[in-house]
Design a protein around this motif. Structure first.
Motif, PDB file in Angstrom:
ATOM      1  N   CYS A 114       0.851  -1.192   0.000  1.00  0.00           N
ATOM      2  CA  CYS A 114       0.000   0.000   0.000  1.00  0.00           C
ATOM      3  C   CYS A 114       0.891   1.248   0.000  1.00  0.00           C
ATOM      4  N   PRO A 115       0.596   2.232  -0.866  1.00  0.00           N
ATOM      5  CA  PRO A 115       1.431   3.448  -0.900  1.00  0.00           C
ATOM      6  C   PRO A 115       1.492   4.148   0.447  1.00  0.00           C
ATOM      7  N   GLY A 116       0.439   4.006   1.256  1.00  0.00           N
ATOM      8  CA  GLY A 116       0.419   4.697   2.539  1.00  0.00           C
ATOM      9  C   GLY A 116       1.217   3.998   3.622  1.00  0.00           C
ATOM     10  N   TYR A 117       1.699   2.770   3.341  1.00  0.00           N
ATOM     11  CA  TYR A 117       2.523   2.077   4.330  1.00  0.00           C
ATOM     12  C   TYR A 117       3.944   2.610   4.258  1.00  0.00           C
ATOM     13  N   LEU A 118       4.491   3.043   5.380  1.00  0.00           N
ATOM     14  CA  LEU A 118       5.816   3.662   5.427  1.00  0.00           C
ATOM     15  C   LEU A 118       6.741   2.797   6.272  1.00  0.00           C
ATOM     16  N   PRO A 119       7.539   1.924   5.637  1.00  0.00           N
ATOM     17  CA  PRO A 119       8.398   0.988   6.395  1.00  0.00           C
ATOM     18  C   PRO A 119       9.335   1.686   7.365  1.00  0.00           C
ATOM     19  N   LYS A 120       9.710   2.926   7.069  1.00  0.00           N
ATOM     20  CA  LYS A 120      10.616   3.651   7.964  1.00  0.00           C
ATOM     21  C   LYS A 120      10.024   3.840   9.359  1.00  0.00           C
ATOM     22  N   LEU A 121       8.706   3.748   9.455  1.00  0.00           N
ATOM     23  CA  LEU A 121       8.045   4.009  10.736  1.00  0.00           C
ATOM     24  C   LEU A 121       7.898   2.755  11.589  1.00  0.00           C
ATOM     25  N   ARG A 122       8.345   1.634  11.065  1.00  0.00           N
ATOM     26  CA  ARG A 122       8.223   0.371  11.816  1.00  0.00           C
ATOM     27  C   ARG A 122       8.944   0.516  13.157  1.00  0.00           C
ATOM     28  N   GLY A 123       8.253   0.196  14.222  1.00  0.00           N
ATOM     29  CA  GLY A 123       8.829   0.293  15.562  1.00  0.00           C
ATOM     30  C   GLY A 123       8.564   1.609  16.257  1.00  0.00           C
ATOM     31  N   LEU A 124       7.959   2.570  15.527  1.00  0.00           N
ATOM     32  CA  LEU A 124       7.637   3.858  16.139  1.00  0.00           C
ATOM     33  C   LEU A 124       6.156   3.900  16.506  1.00  0.00           C
ATOM     34  N   ALA A 125       5.874   4.202  17.727  1.00  0.00           N
ATOM     35  CA  ALA A 125       4.484   4.351  18.176  1.00  0.00           C
ATOM     36  C   ALA A 125       4.276   5.779  18.666  1.00  0.00           C
ATOM     37  N   PRO A 126       3.153   6.386  18.350  1.00  0.00           N
ATOM     38  CA  PRO A 126       2.910   7.762  18.795  1.00  0.00           C
ATOM     39  C   PRO A 126       2.611   7.808  20.289  1.00  0.00           C
ATOM     40  N   PRO A 127       2.690   8.995  20.896  1.00  0.00           N
ATOM     41  CA  PRO A 127       2.330   9.123  22.323  1.00  0.00           C
ATOM     42  C   PRO A 127       0.937   8.553  22.592  1.00  0.00           C
ATOM     43  N   SER A 128       0.822   7.807  23.655  1.00  0.00           N
ATOM     44  CA  SER A 128      -0.432   7.161  24.082  1.00  0.00           C
ATOM     45  C   SER A 128      -0.958   6.168  23.053  1.00  0.00           C
ATOM     46  N   ASN A 129      -0.126   5.800  22.068  1.00  0.00           N
ATOM     47  CA  ASN A 129      -0.509   4.817  21.040  1.00  0.00           C
ATOM     48  C   ASN A 129      -1.720   5.247  20.213  1.00  0.00           C
ATOM     49  N   VAL A 130      -1.948   6.538  20.100  1.00  0.00           N
ATOM     50  CA  VAL A 130      -3.069   7.024  19.286  1.00  0.00           C
ATOM     51  C   VAL A 130      -2.538   7.463  17.920  1.00  0.00           C
ATOM     52  N   PHE A 131      -2.985   6.769  16.880  1.00  0.00           N
ATOM     53  CA  PHE A 131      -2.630   7.146  15.505  1.00  0.00           C
ATOM     54  C   PHE A 131      -3.695   8.061  14.890  1.00  0.00           C
ATOM     55  N   VAL A 132      -4.961   7.708  15.110  1.00  0.00           N
ATOM     56  CA  VAL A 132      -6.057   8.398  14.416  1.00  0.00           C
ATOM     57  C   VAL A 132      -6.738   9.356  15.390  1.00  0.00           C
ATOM     58  N   HIS A 133      -6.208  10.548  15.490  1.00  0.00           N
ATOM     59  CA  HIS A 133      -6.804  11.539  16.386  1.00  0.00           C
ATOM     60  C   HIS A 133      -8.081  12.120  15.797  1.00  0.00           C
TER      61      HIS A 133
ATOM     62  N   GLY B 137      -1.986   6.465   6.174  1.00  0.00           N
ATOM     63  CA  GLY B 137      -2.566   6.219   4.852  1.00  0.00           C
ATOM     64  C   GLY B 137      -2.814   4.756   4.562  1.00  0.00           C
ATOM     65  N   VAL B 138      -2.048   3.885   5.188  1.00  0.00           N
ATOM     66  CA  VAL B 138      -2.237   2.461   4.929  1.00  0.00           C
ATOM     67  C   VAL B 138      -3.593   1.985   5.451  1.00  0.00           C
ATOM     68  N   ALA B 139      -4.109   2.628   6.495  1.00  0.00           N
ATOM     69  CA  ALA B 139      -5.378   2.177   7.082  1.00  0.00           C
ATOM     70  C   ALA B 139      -6.580   2.598   6.249  1.00  0.00           C
ATOM     71  N   ASP B 140      -6.483   3.731   5.546  1.00  0.00           N
ATOM     72  CA  ASP B 140      -7.651   4.140   4.751  1.00  0.00           C
ATOM     73  C   ASP B 140      -7.446   3.916   3.256  1.00  0.00           C
ATOM     74  N   ASP B 141      -6.459   3.098   2.933  1.00  0.00           N
ATOM     75  CA  ASP B 141      -6.291   2.673   1.540  1.00  0.00           C
ATOM     76  C   ASP B 141      -7.545   1.878   1.134  1.00  0.00           C
ATOM     77  N   LYS B 142      -8.070   2.174  -0.033  1.00  0.00           N
ATOM     78  CA  LYS B 142      -9.318   1.512  -0.450  1.00  0.00           C
ATOM     79  C   LYS B 142      -9.136   0.008  -0.665  1.00  0.00           C
ATOM     80  N   ALA B 143      -7.902  -0.434  -0.862  1.00  0.00           N
ATOM     81  CA  ALA B 143      -7.672  -1.881  -0.989  1.00  0.00           C
ATOM     82  C   ALA B 143      -7.774  -2.582   0.370  1.00  0.00           C
ATOM     83  N   ILE B 144      -7.609  -1.851   1.458  1.00  0.00           N
ATOM     84  CA  ILE B 144      -7.747  -2.417   2.799  1.00  0.00           C
ATOM     85  C   ILE B 144      -9.212  -2.444   3.227  1.00  0.00           C
TER      86      ILE B 144
END
Length: 507
Positions: free
Chosen positions: A158-177, A350-357
């Motif tokens: 998926c174009p929205g998947y960013l491998p560079k971010l693997r292992g990084l979690a946002p504060p409080s584990n919230v991605f979709v504010h 972007g990987v979560a709202d990719d229409k293929a997902i």
């Protein structure tokens, strides 16, 4: 001077309304809905199949009828002037000539049954919880792949998947504010999820401005309709973002980061910053030192703990993503990785709202939440699968085909409305790059009464509710109702000539 005359006239109209008898307007002429006609085999938000108003909408129909069609037309014209004077506009990138334009507004509200909305609200909270769990997992353990809920090949490309971010979690584990989950009502009357927007969903400023117009130009009707409030959205958003800021930086500032005044949603950026009481900044106003973000102020640098960024991932940090970006802040991803700043929404969504997902979301909800999905969604074909591609090519005249990362109504084909030539051209695109497309049946979107050229007619609508997540999740009652203003059209996007109307979720 013109604006002042318009304002005085609006006030005179509203004074007449307040002084009216029998629930409204003394000067009422022809009832608003006198000759309203339903579309066959289509749900209507206001009227039942037999032509009578839905029980929850009966009183509002009576109040609007009392206003009268002539007065409604006059007030509709006044709202356009008010939008223009207030600078409530947007840009369309593809339109080189017109520049900023008013988002067409319809004064006839969409009415939503309060009891039915409570179920929708639960469904939205559930869906956003699943989206957030999916993102946390994708950039973490990837159980969703290991347990074969979503194919690895599909997810990781998926174009929205960013491998560079693997292992990084946002504060409080919230991605979709902030999520904007697009809903449509089908011919059976069921509200279905059409799209998930988990990156930078736009439109909430129009929700609040539309509501202000309704209060100003239909005050009596609004006052007696018992509508749930949307006014608290900016404070809800501010509080939610504050709730998930990095703990070591409790005194840090919160800013809204915009690409600048040429962005199509710049009005919304400035609107939200003003309403939340936070600075509106561009990249040149920020800098990073020792993996911490600062904003330049007249009193010197001030630490920043939360950035509500309205810049796409690719442009967010030239040291991390696109090196040619002039819109981003060098080093901001280093501060994010160090846990020193909250970025909302988190990068990589972007990987979560990719229409293929999207076709996998019911299984995603079951996998992470052990619950059955509350909201339904549309059957979807993935053109990247050879057998489904052949089915799509053979049935283009019946299907809607979309790019997996498309938005704004661009890059899509509405097969039943397209010419043979358009379908042939699109078939070539599908064969060339099938992974880039999905296909769905054409849903008979519900209609809502809409004032067009002085007549109230049925036009198709969708709905974008906004869901805000911090320590907990809150759903804005209603959301942005977009309306296809062109007769027969199913495309509601503002960039494609659509308009909007206020959404009244009743108490």
């Amino acid at each position: 001077m013109v604006g002042s005359l318009r304002e005085r006239r609006a006030d005179e109209v509203c004074v007449r309304e307040r002084g009216g008898t029998n629930g409204g307007e003394k000067q009422a002429t022809e009832p608003v809905f006198a000759d309203y006609e339903l579309l066959p085999n289509t749900s209507d938000e206001c009227f039942a199949a037999g032509g009578a108003p839905h029980p929850y909408a009966t009183e509002i129909v009576r109040l609007l009828d009392a206003v009268g069609r002539a007065a409604l037309r006059a007030r509709q014209r006044l709202t356009m002037g008010a939008f223009l004077k207030g600078g409530i506009t947007f840009n369309v990138y593809s339109d080189k000539k017109r520049g900023e334009r008013i988002f067409p507004f319809d004064l006839v509200p969409r009415v939503v049954d309060g009891a039915a909305w409570d179920r929708v609200e639960r469904g939205l909270v559930q869906r956003v919880a699943a989206l957030n769990a999916l993102l946390l997992d994708i950039y973490g353990e990837q159980r969703v792949i290991k347990e074969k809920v979503i194919p690895e090949g599909l997810l990781l490309k998926c174009p929205g998947y960013l491998p560079k971010l693997r292992g990084l979690a946002p504060p409080s584990n919230v991605f979709v504010h902030i999520a904007g989950i697009d809903l449509i009502r089908d011919a059976k009357g069921e509200l279905l999820v059409l799209e998930d927007n988990a990156r930078t969903p736009s439109g909430v400023s129009y929700v609040l401005e539309n509501r202000a117009m309704m209060k100003r130009f239909l005050p009596y009707v609004f006052q007696h309709a018992h509508v749930r409030s949307v006014d608290e959205y900016p404070m809800r958003l501010r509080d939610a973002l504050r709730a998930v800021e990095p703990t070591p930086c409790d005194d840090g500032a919160m800013v809204v980061l915009t690409p600048g005044p040429f962005n199509s949603a710049y009005f919304e950026h400035s609107f939200l910053a003003r309403r939340m009481g936070t600075p509106l900044v561009q990249a040149s106003d920020l800098f990073v030192d020792d993996a911490k973000v600062y904003v330049k102020t007249t009193a010197g640098p001030q630490r920043v703990s939360v950035v509500y960024r309205r810049i796409d991932d690719d442009f967010l940090d030239p040291e991390f993503f696109r090196t040619d970006s002039l819109l981003g802040v060098p080093g901001i991803m280093k501060a994010y990785a160090a846990g020193n700043v909250t970025l909302a929404n988190a990068p990589g969504n972007g990987v979560a709202d990719d229409k293929a997902i999207y076709p996998y979301m019911p299984d995603v909800i079951r996998f992470y939440l052990s619950e059955e999905p509350i909201l339904g969604q549309i059957d979807t074909l993935l053109c990247g699968r050879p057998n489904e591609l052949e089915h799509v090519l053979a049935n283009l005249h019946e299907l809607v085909v979309k790019e997996v990362n498309g938005s704004g109504g661009y890059g899509m084909l509405v097969g039943p409305m397209a010419s043979a030539r358009e379908r042939a051209e699109f078939a070539a695109k599908l064969r060339h790059n099938p992974d880039n497309y999905i296909a769905q049946p054409l849903v008979q979107l519900s209609t809502s009464p809409t004032l067009i050229d002085g007549q109230v007619v049925a036009r198709r609508v969708d709905l974008r509710p906004f869901v805000v997540t911090g320590k907990d999740t809150w759903v804005l009652p209603g959301g942005l109702t977009r309306v296809a203003l062109v007769e027969g059209s199913y495309v509601v996007n503002s960039s494609q000539g659509g308009g909007s109307k206020d959404t009244w979720v009743l108490q």
